[in-house]
Scaffold this motif. Structure first.
Motif, PDB file in Angstrom:
ATOM      1  N   MET A   1       0.956  -1.012  -0.079  1.00  9.42           N
ATOM      2  CA  MET A   1      -0.139   0.004  -0.088  1.00  9.42           C
ATOM      3  C   MET A   1       0.984   1.289  -0.087  1.00  9.42           C
ATOM      4  O   MET A   1       1.966   1.212   0.767  1.00  9.42           O
ATOM      5  N   VAL A   2       0.559   2.146  -0.818  1.00  8.66           N
ATOM      6  CA  VAL A   2       1.215   3.470  -1.067  1.00  8.66           C
ATOM      7  C   VAL A   2       0.195   4.343  -0.452  1.00  8.66           C
ATOM      8  O   VAL A   2      -0.693   4.768  -1.340  1.00  8.66           O
ATOM      9  N   PRO A   3       0.304   5.256   0.305  1.00  6.01           N
ATOM     10  CA  PRO A   3      -0.461   6.380   0.819  1.00  6.01           C
ATOM     11  C   PRO A   3      -0.412   7.467  -0.416  1.00  6.01           C
ATOM     12  O   PRO A   3       0.718   7.764  -0.898  1.00  6.01           O
ATOM     13  N   ILE A   4      -1.583   7.943  -0.938  1.00  5.88           N
ATOM     14  CA  ILE A   4      -1.654   9.122  -1.896  1.00  5.88           C
ATOM     15  C   ILE A   4      -2.481  10.208  -1.406  1.00  5.88           C
ATOM     16  O   ILE A   4      -3.340   9.837  -0.570  1.00  5.88           O
ATOM     17  N   THR A   5      -2.285  11.388  -1.766  1.00 11.33           N
ATOM     18  CA  THR A   5      -3.068  12.375  -1.433  1.00 11.33           C
ATOM     19  C   THR A   5      -4.430  12.561  -2.215  1.00 11.33           C
ATOM     20  O   THR A   5      -4.641  11.637  -3.297  1.00 11.33           O
ATOM     21  N   ALA A   6      -5.548  13.260  -1.530  1.00 15.24           N
ATOM     22  CA  ALA A   6      -6.830  13.157  -2.334  1.00 15.24           C
ATOM     23  C   ALA A   6      -6.682  13.616  -3.587  1.00 15.24           C
ATOM     24  O   ALA A   6      -7.259  13.469  -4.692  1.00 15.24           O
ATOM     25  N   GLY A   7      -5.717  14.616  -3.926  1.00 12.53           N
ATOM     26  CA  GLY A   7      -5.470  15.456  -5.306  1.00 12.53           C
ATOM     27  C   GLY A   7      -4.875  14.285  -6.283  1.00 12.53           C
ATOM     28  O   GLY A   7      -5.271  14.043  -7.401  1.00 12.53           O
ATOM     29  N   LEU A   8      -4.156  13.575  -5.853  1.00 14.51           N
ATOM     30  CA  LEU A   8      -3.785  12.421  -6.647  1.00 14.51           C
ATOM     31  C   LEU A   8      -4.558  11.284  -6.856  1.00 14.51           C
ATOM     32  O   LEU A   8      -4.607  10.939  -8.307  1.00 14.51           O
ATOM     33  N   GLU A   9      -5.385  11.126  -6.185  1.00 15.58           N
ATOM     34  CA  GLU A   9      -6.275  10.166  -6.183  1.00 15.58           C
ATOM     35  C   GLU A   9      -7.208  10.622  -7.311  1.00 15.58           C
ATOM     36  O   GLU A   9      -7.738   9.966  -8.231  1.00 15.58           O
ATOM     37  N   ARG A  10      -7.764  12.125  -7.346  1.00 14.38           N
ATOM     38  CA  ARG A  10      -8.505  12.636  -8.415  1.00 14.38           C
ATOM     39  C   ARG A  10      -7.865  12.606  -9.678  1.00 14.38           C
ATOM     40  O   ARG A  10      -8.592  12.168 -10.833  1.00 14.38           O
ATOM     41  N   VAL A  11      -6.695  13.027  -9.734  1.00 13.14           N
ATOM     42  CA  VAL A  11      -5.939  12.848 -11.072  1.00 13.14           C
ATOM     43  C   VAL A  11      -5.985  11.259 -11.684  1.00 13.14           C
ATOM     44  O   VAL A  11      -6.178  11.365 -12.932  1.00 13.14           O
ATOM     45  N   LEU A  12      -5.688  10.532 -10.981  1.00 14.65           N
ATOM     46  CA  LEU A  12      -5.665   8.973 -11.162  1.00 14.65           C
ATOM     47  C   LEU A  12      -6.964   8.718 -11.792  1.00 14.65           C
ATOM     48  O   LEU A  12      -7.172   7.899 -12.778  1.00 14.65           O
TER      49      LEU A  12
END
Length: 81
Positions: A1-12
């Motif tokens: 598991m790699v933590p990501i920001t909400a912004g990166l989640e949106r981009v992905l």
């Protein structure tokens, strides 16, 4: 598991929606890659460099290599911890 920001989640999520639309086109080669070319084929180094050059120009940044950009990103990330 790699933590990501909400912004990166949106981009992905936006990226995956674009890939779903691309997969509906004639000639698209499905392959399960996360970051394929717009034809569904694996990215070539030239695809990556062309995208990098376009982003750098659009943002008005000083030309740099992917290695330099990765180092700058890591430095910024670790400074935030």
């Amino acid at each position: 598991m790699v933590p990501i920001t909400a912004g990166l989640e949106r981009v992905l999520r936006e990226h995956m929606a674009r890939m779903d639309r691309a997969a509906e086109r004639d000639g698209y080669e499905p392959n399960g890659l996360m970051f394929p070319s717009w034809n569904g084929t694996p990215l070539t180094p030239r695809n990556v460099y062309r995208a990098r050059d376009s982003l750098i120009a659009a943002l008005g940044f000083t030309p740099s290599t992917l290695h330099e950009m990765r180092k700058a990103s890591n430095t910024h990330f670790t400074a935030q911890l």
